[in-house]
Design a protein around this motif. Sequence first.
Motif, PDB file in Angstrom:
ATOM      1  N   THR A   6       0.736  -1.230  -0.091  1.00  0.00           N
ATOM      2  CA  THR A   6       0.058  -0.095   0.104  1.00  0.00           C
ATOM      3  C   THR A   6       0.893   1.242   0.115  1.00  0.00           C
ATOM      4  OG1 THR A   6      -0.042   0.295   2.369  1.00  0.00           O
ATOM      5  CG2 THR A   6      -1.664  -1.162   1.286  1.00  0.00           C
ATOM      6  N   ASP A   7       0.306   2.333  -0.308  1.00  0.00           N
ATOM      7  CA  ASP A   7       0.804   3.663  -0.079  1.00  0.00           C
ATOM      8  C   ASP A   7       1.528   4.133   1.185  1.00  0.00           C
ATOM      9  OD1 ASP A   7       0.581   4.202  -2.922  1.00  0.00           O
ATOM     10  OD2 ASP A   7      -1.134   5.485  -2.628  1.00  0.00           O
ATOM     11  N   ALA A   8       0.576   3.395   2.329  1.00  0.00           N
ATOM     12  CA  ALA A   8       1.167   3.543   3.540  1.00  0.00           C
ATOM     13  C   ALA A   8       2.411   2.812   4.045  1.00  0.00           C
ATOM     14  CB  ALA A   8      -0.036   3.471   4.483  1.00  0.00           C
ATOM     15  N   ASP A   9       2.545   1.667   3.252  1.00  0.00           N
ATOM     16  CA  ASP A   9       3.699   0.623   3.414  1.00  0.00           C
ATOM     17  C   ASP A   9       4.838   1.611   2.925  1.00  0.00           C
ATOM     18  OD1 ASP A   9       1.969  -1.365   4.495  1.00  0.00           O
ATOM     19  OD2 ASP A   9       1.944  -2.394   2.404  1.00  0.00           O
ATOM     20  N   ARG A  10       4.788   2.282   1.968  1.00  0.00           N
ATOM     21  CA  ARG A  10       5.979   2.942   1.237  1.00  0.00           C
ATOM     22  C   ARG A  10       6.382   4.373   2.271  1.00  0.00           C
ATOM     23  NH1 ARG A  10       6.834   0.927  -3.471  1.00  0.00           N
ATOM     24  NH2 ARG A  10       5.062  -0.323  -4.484  1.00  0.00           N
ATOM     25  N   ALA A  11       5.681   4.570   3.274  1.00  0.00           N
ATOM     26  CA  ALA A  11       6.001   5.918   4.147  1.00  0.00           C
ATOM     27  C   ALA A  11       7.415   5.743   4.861  1.00  0.00           C
ATOM     28  CB  ALA A  11       4.939   6.113   5.029  1.00  0.00           C
ATOM     29  N   PRO A  12       7.946   6.876   5.260  1.00  0.00           N
ATOM     30  CA  PRO A  12       9.233   6.692   5.944  1.00  0.00           C
ATOM     31  C   PRO A  12       8.863   6.014   7.239  1.00  0.00           C
ATOM     32  CG  PRO A  12       8.841   8.860   5.121  1.00  0.00           C
ATOM     33  CD  PRO A  12       7.528   8.071   4.909  1.00  0.00           C
ATOM     34  N   PHE A  13       9.707   5.208   7.587  1.00  0.00           N
ATOM     35  CA  PHE A  13       9.489   4.546   8.976  1.00  0.00           C
ATOM     36  C   PHE A  13      10.370   5.506  10.363  1.00  0.00           C
ATOM     37  CE2 PHE A  13      10.217   1.140  12.229  1.00  0.00           C
ATOM     38  CZ  PHE A  13       8.883   0.660  12.404  1.00  0.00           C
ATOM     39  N   THR A  14       9.840   5.972  11.132  1.00  0.00           N
ATOM     40  CA  THR A  14      10.090   7.279  11.828  1.00  0.00           C
ATOM     41  C   THR A  14      10.138   6.420  13.199  1.00  0.00           C
ATOM     42  OG1 THR A  14       7.957   7.707  12.762  1.00  0.00           O
ATOM     43  CG2 THR A  14       8.802   8.754  10.697  1.00  0.00           C
ATOM     44  N   ALA A  15      10.853   7.022  14.154  1.00  0.00           N
ATOM     45  CA  ALA A  15      10.987   6.666  15.609  1.00  0.00           C
ATOM     46  C   ALA A  15       9.539   6.266  16.365  1.00  0.00           C
ATOM     47  CB  ALA A  15      11.764   7.420  16.132  1.00  0.00           C
ATOM     48  N   GLU A  16       8.895   7.132  15.894  1.00  0.00           N
ATOM     49  CA  GLU A  16       7.145   7.229  16.361  1.00  0.00           C
ATOM     50  C   GLU A  16       6.686   5.818  15.855  1.00  0.00           C
ATOM     51  OE1 GLU A  16       8.498  10.107  14.894  1.00  0.00           O
ATOM     52  OE2 GLU A  16       8.582  11.305  16.687  1.00  0.00           O
ATOM     53  N   ASP A  17       6.866   5.413  14.577  1.00  0.00           N
ATOM     54  CA  ASP A  17       6.517   4.246  14.049  1.00  0.00           C
ATOM     55  C   ASP A  17       7.077   3.102  14.759  1.00  0.00           C
ATOM     56  OD1 ASP A  17       4.845   5.502  11.874  1.00  0.00           O
ATOM     57  OD2 ASP A  17       6.803   5.903  10.934  1.00  0.00           O
ATOM     58  N   LEU A  18       8.243   3.281  15.121  1.00  0.00           N
ATOM     59  CA  LEU A  18       9.187   2.239  15.718  1.00  0.00           C
ATOM     60  C   LEU A  18       8.353   1.822  17.000  1.00  0.00           C
ATOM     61  CD1 LEU A  18      11.359   0.140  16.186  1.00  0.00           C
ATOM     62  CD2 LEU A  18      12.710   1.919  16.840  1.00  0.00           C
ATOM     63  N   ASP A  19       7.785   3.119  17.855  1.00  0.00           N
ATOM     64  CA  ASP A  19       7.359   2.920  19.199  1.00  0.00           C
ATOM     65  C   ASP A  19       6.119   2.339  18.950  1.00  0.00           C
ATOM     66  OD1 ASP A  19       9.373   4.058  20.500  1.00  0.00           O
ATOM     67  OD2 ASP A  19       8.569   6.282  20.586  1.00  0.00           O
ATOM     68  N   GLU A  20       5.314   2.609  17.953  1.00  0.00           N
ATOM     69  CA  GLU A  20       3.737   2.013  17.768  1.00  0.00           C
ATOM     70  C   GLU A  20       3.995   0.575  17.512  1.00  0.00           C
ATOM     71  OE1 GLU A  20       0.802   3.588  17.743  1.00  0.00           O
ATOM     72  OE2 GLU A  20       1.745   5.032  18.793  1.00  0.00           O
ATOM     73  N   ALA A  21       5.060   0.190  16.701  1.00  0.00           N
ATOM     74  CA  ALA A  21       5.351  -1.073  16.309  1.00  0.00           C
ATOM     75  C   ALA A  21       5.782  -1.870  17.700  1.00  0.00           C
ATOM     76  CB  ALA A  21       6.233  -1.253  15.437  1.00  0.00           C
ATOM     77  N   ARG A  22       6.357  -1.301  18.483  1.00  0.00           N
ATOM     78  CA  ARG A  22       6.776  -2.034  19.670  1.00  0.00           C
ATOM     79  C   ARG A  22       5.361  -2.332  20.585  1.00  0.00           C
ATOM     80  NH1 ARG A  22      12.096   1.382  20.608  1.00  0.00           N
ATOM     81  NH2 ARG A  22      13.782  -0.008  19.579  1.00  0.00           N
ATOM     82  N   SER A  23       4.818  -1.309  20.678  1.00  0.00           N
ATOM     83  CA  SER A  23       3.410  -1.466  21.537  1.00  0.00           C
ATOM     84  C   SER A  23       2.797  -2.513  20.855  1.00  0.00           C
ATOM     85  CB  SER A  23       2.819  -0.141  21.662  1.00  0.00           C
ATOM     86  OG  SER A  23       3.633   0.886  22.395  1.00  0.00           O
ATOM     87  N   ARG A  24       2.334  -2.404  19.634  1.00  0.00           N
ATOM     88  CA  ARG A  24       1.336  -3.311  19.011  1.00  0.00           C
ATOM     89  C   ARG A  24       1.894  -4.842  19.130  1.00  0.00           C
ATOM     90  NH1 ARG A  24       1.413  -0.695  14.701  1.00  0.00           N
ATOM     91  NH2 ARG A  24      -0.351   0.534  15.155  1.00  0.00           N
ATOM     92  N   LEU A  25       3.199  -5.041  18.499  1.00  0.00           N
ATOM     93  CA  LEU A  25       3.546  -6.362  18.426  1.00  0.00           C
ATOM     94  C   LEU A  25       3.814  -6.936  19.960  1.00  0.00           C
ATOM     95  CD1 LEU A  25       5.776  -6.322  15.386  1.00  0.00           C
ATOM     96  CD2 LEU A  25       3.251  -6.932  15.631  1.00  0.00           C
ATOM     97  N   THR A  26       4.402  -6.259  21.004  1.00  0.00           N
ATOM     98  CA  THR A  26       4.507  -6.485  22.182  1.00  0.00           C
ATOM     99  C   THR A  26       3.257  -6.846  22.880  1.00  0.00           C
ATOM    100  OG1 THR A  26       6.559  -5.485  22.261  1.00  0.00           O
ATOM    101  CG2 THR A  26       5.623  -6.197  24.481  1.00  0.00           C
ATOM    102  N   ARG A  27       2.149  -6.183  22.579  1.00  0.00           N
ATOM    103  CA  ARG A  27       0.957  -6.598  23.122  1.00  0.00           C
ATOM    104  C   ARG A  27       0.279  -7.788  22.396  1.00  0.00           C
ATOM    105  NH1 ARG A  27       0.873  -0.946  23.894  1.00  0.00           N
ATOM    106  NH2 ARG A  27       0.286  -0.331  26.124  1.00  0.00           N
ATOM    107  N   LEU A  28       0.126  -7.965  21.135  1.00  0.00           N
ATOM    108  CA  LEU A  28       0.001  -9.184  20.605  1.00  0.00           C
ATOM    109  C   LEU A  28       0.733 -10.485  21.110  1.00  0.00           C
ATOM    110  CD1 LEU A  28      -0.736  -7.749  16.928  1.00  0.00           C
ATOM    111  CD2 LEU A  28      -2.184  -9.005  18.400  1.00  0.00           C
ATOM    112  N   ALA A  29       1.882 -10.102  21.192  1.00  0.00           N
ATOM    113  CA  ALA A  29       2.904 -11.471  21.783  1.00  0.00           C
ATOM    114  C   ALA A  29       2.373 -11.804  23.255  1.00  0.00           C
ATOM    115  CB  ALA A  29       4.295 -11.068  21.756  1.00  0.00           C
TER     116      ALA A  29
END
Length: 156
Positions: A87-110
């Motif tokens: 998707t277009d969203a997949d092509r967006a820059p990956f920022t420090a905020e995106d990393l924080d969101e990924a950590r929260s999301r994936l850690t909670r799912l795990a």
Amino acid sequence: MNDSTTVTPSTRPSDAVTGMVDHVLALAGTWTRWDGVPAHVDDRVYTPHKAIRRVADHLVDHLAELEARLAGEEPQPDHWHASATTTDADRAPFTAEDLDEARSRLTRLARIWANRLDALTDDQLDHSPGSGWSFRHLALHLTESTYYADAVGDLS
């Protein structure tokens, strides 16, 4: 999986899932350096956002399957576009905020996965209700999600 988590038949299913997420997030920690050029792997395109999306989707999809089967229901089929779509969203820059969101999301799912798996008996893990893989096999299958993160790689 690589280095810190080797999955064997004796690996606790919860450890396999949390180890997979640890591996993905370790790689994601380097993705704020991404130059915007997607990785082309196995006739697919991968970016940091897409890798995180695919790991999360895989966790959600199989968690929904596990919960439905435990409730005696037929699992809903997924309708993900999977890795064939970027998707277009997949092509967006990956920022420090995106990393924080990924950590929260994936850690909670795990953690949800680990809590659910640890509450099941060995019999429930190996002789799971409904049709499909045993819940132990399903958890070990989730470790294959490292593929998406490995496609982007370590960008240190």
